[in-house]
Design an enzyme around this catalytic site. Structure first.
Site, PDB file in Angstrom:
ATOM      1  N   ASP A  38       0.827  -1.198   0.000  1.00 21.88           N
ATOM      2  CA  ASP A  38       0.000   0.000   0.000  1.00 21.88           C
ATOM      3  C   ASP A  38       0.868   1.257   0.000  1.00 21.88           C
ATOM      4  OD1 ASP A  38      -2.719   1.268   0.481  1.00 21.88           O
ATOM      5  OD2 ASP A  38      -1.644   1.980   2.255  1.00 21.88           O
ATOM      6  N   GLU A  83       1.611  -0.222  -4.772  1.00 21.21           N
ATOM      7  CA  GLU A  83       0.552   0.685  -5.219  1.00 21.21           C
ATOM      8  C   GLU A  83       1.157   2.051  -5.507  1.00 21.21           C
ATOM      9  OE1 GLU A  83      -3.528   2.830  -3.590  1.00 21.21           O
ATOM     10  OE2 GLU A  83      -1.806   2.498  -2.271  1.00 21.21           O
TER      11      GLU A  83
END
Length: 607
Positions: A302, A336
């Site tokens: 993330d 990401e």
């Protein structure tokens, strides 16, 4: 609905036997990242198999436990046992790898008074070493990994190193209020309150000197703000070193620009000082431990772009080495990097500068949105695929990028279609979604399916509005959505396998898995245009040279074009869609497609 059914039934007719089937891998461990089809779930929104953990072992109202299945921003009850229960469903769809949203223990509720929400999504971590009790136990996760592996499926964990939950407060800012980023130039590490403030941290040479000796001199964290932890949360984080405010940047909320992109608090979340060697070694210990304990197969990272590149150049090799030692040779790591440009320069730089093995392919998503859920010409894909050369190893990296058309942050593809074409009937919306699925499952990259897309979910927007329950929902803003391919709503469970979208994805997944040209083969642009219409691309089996022609029509009118093909391809057989590719001369085929139609065609090679 009958009209829609007849259209989608034609598009999902039984497929002929796939040609040139790939031999099965001796073990699921032997499959390369590009061999996978990923299914992504937020555990809280998938299946609730154990209602005893809905409140995470706590008692009280929703602001204590975080549980309120009627509110889109709170826990709804899904858990790891639910995932185990539905592995057969996921495998029937054609997925070979399961990407599980973060399962680490979270702060149950945070946010300003009147604006609270829960950590149901998993990105507000307090304890990096254990499973959140809302989802179950460490033993449940171990059982999930074992059950998936027994089916030959891989399990990817969603991890976070950029930040923790919002625990640290600043005395200069009211609790719950925005605290603006304070730059190094305006608030140097060696002064308290600005360049003319009281000298502190003598001898600290700045964050670019990433040595233990240098960071030992950064003892006073009050250079920009005065950070503190409320008394009742002083020991809330685990491992214990995470409770020390000196291991955070403490400069206020990021503006997503300049240095604040990697040193600012992401929406108020405590931003870890990932330049500090203690943080680097601590994160390596944490996530290496998950590999050691559970034998997982990869990490989705993330907010990867919000961490300094030097961190990744240490963390990634350590994780790959840890996996190798555990007997996991093809550990897949993808970060990401949220960037919504068809041209992938921003994405690619993170594979070169940060040395991330792969990133989520936001550029692919953008190209599909702009052409199939928009009115841009198919030459958008030329810009997309020309950028493959920019990645660290060119096409070899591009082929392992997880591709997607929608997700839990950006929203569902079907939602974009309805917004872009508000007057389109459900039959047209369905055809556009099916066309996007065909692109996702045949073009280069690793197809990633967001749970619910196969059941025709259509959200109201992004973020919380795209996180519907797969089990029977009690959330009114989900249950009033008009789904595709069904007359039901999210108020009923959606684990059936008769939705036309489920059947289409499952059929396309079979074609992909049995034709190595679609997983590992090189890709060649054959036709594109500046307006909606034909996109044609050839992919080639690296072992035999067999060509598979992919043809997509993004317009609402039928198309017929001459398309160049390999001169050895003498005839084409249908693998999916309606293959109307007729070789009319050596090296030339006539491609005919209906409105919003597609075809996947395998060539016979001249002898």
């Amino acid at each position: 609905m009958l009209k829609t059914f007849l259209i989608v039934a034609a598009l999902t007719a039984a497929l002929p036997s796939a040609v040139n089937a790939a031999p099965p891998a001796a073990s699921f461990r032997d499959r390369l990242p590009q061999d996978e089809i990923i299914y992504f779930v937020l555990p809280d929104r998938f299946e609730n198999a154990d209602t005893t953990n809905d409140r995470g072992g706590m008692s009280g109202g929703r602001l204590v436990t975080g549980f309120d299945p009627t509110a889109k921003g709170f826990y709804h009850g899904g858990d790891l046992k639910g995932l185990i229960k539905r592995l057969g469903y996921i495998q029937d769809l054609g997925a070979t790898a399961l990407w599980v949203g973060p399962i680490f223990k979270n702060k149950p509720v945070q946010g300003a008074v009147g604006h609270e929400s829960a950590g149901y999504h998993g990105y507000w971590i307090t304890d990096f070493t254990t499973v959140d009790p809302h989802f179950g136990t460490d033993a449940d996760f171990k059982a999930l990994v074992a059950a998936a592996h027994a089916r030959g499926m891989k399990v990817y964990m969603d991890i976070i190193v950029n930040h923790t939950a919002d625990v640290i407060q600043y005395r200069e800012c009211a609790v719950g209020k925005e605290c603006l980023y304070r730059s190094i130039a305006d608030y140097p590490f060696q002064r308290r309150g600005g360049p003319k403030g009281k000298p502190i941290n003598p001898g600290f040479a700045g964050e670019q000197e990433m040595t233990a000796a240098n960071f030992a001199k950064l003892v006073d964290p009050t250079y920009a703000y005065t950070p503190y932890v409320p008394a009742d949360e002083r020991n809330i984080k685990s491992p214990a070193w995470l409770n020390d405010v000196r291991y955070y940047h403490n400069r206020g909320d990021t503006t997503y620009e300049n240095e604040s992109s990697t040193m600012g608090d992401f929406s108020g979340l405590d931003d870890l000082d990932t330049e500090n060697p203690r943080v680097v070694s601590g994160m390596i210990d944490i996530f290496g431990g998950w590999i050691d304990r559970f034998g997982i197969d990869g990490f989705r990272i993330d907010t990867a772009r919000h961490v300094n590149p030097e961190f990744w150049t240490q963390f990634v090799p350590a994780m790959l080495a840890r996996a190798q030692a555990k007997g996991i040779p093809n550990f897949h790591i993808f970060g990401e990097v949220s960037d919504h440009d068809v041209r992938p320069a921003v994405l690619a730089q993170h594979t070169i500068i940060d040395k991330l093995p792969a990133v989520l392919d936001f550029s692919f998503r953008q190209a599909v949105v702009e052409t199939v859920a928009g009115k841009r010409g198919t030459d958008a894909f030329e810009a997309l695929f020309a950028g493959d050369a920019l990645y660290s190893h060119g096409f070899d990296t591009a082929i392992i990028l997880p591709t997607f058309t929608g997700n839990h942050d950006d929203g569902r593809f079907s939602t974009y279609v309805r917004k872009a074409f508000p007057h389109a009937d459900d039959a047209e919306v369905m055809k556009r979604v099916m066309l996007s699925n065909a692109m996702l499952l045949s073009l280069r990259g690793v197809p990633t399916i967001y749970s619910g897309d196969e059941q025709g979910f259509v959200g109201d927007g992004n973020d919380q509005d795209a996180r519907e329950d797969m089990f029977a929902s009690k959330t009114a803003v989900y249950n009033d959505n008009r789904l595709l391919g069904t007359d039901t709503t999210t108020a009923t469970p959606h684990f059936g396998e008769d939705n036309p979208l489920f059947r289409e994805i499952a059929a396309l997944a079979r074609v992909r898995r049995t034709n190595p040209a679609l997983t590992r083969g090189r890709q060649l642009m054959r036709y594109r245009q500046a307006t909606p219409g034909l996109l044609a691309i050839s992919r080639f089996d690296t072992a035999t040279g067999r060509e598979i022609l992919l043809a997509f029509n993004t317009s609402t009118a039928a198309v017929e074009r001459q398309v160049q093909v390999d001169i050895s391809s003498t005839r084409f057989a249908t693998l999916a869609g309606k293959c109307a590719a007729t070789v009319s001369a050596p090296g030339s085929a006539t491609v005919t497609l209906p409105p919003l139609g597609y075809a996947i065609c395998a060539a016979e090679i001249a002898k």
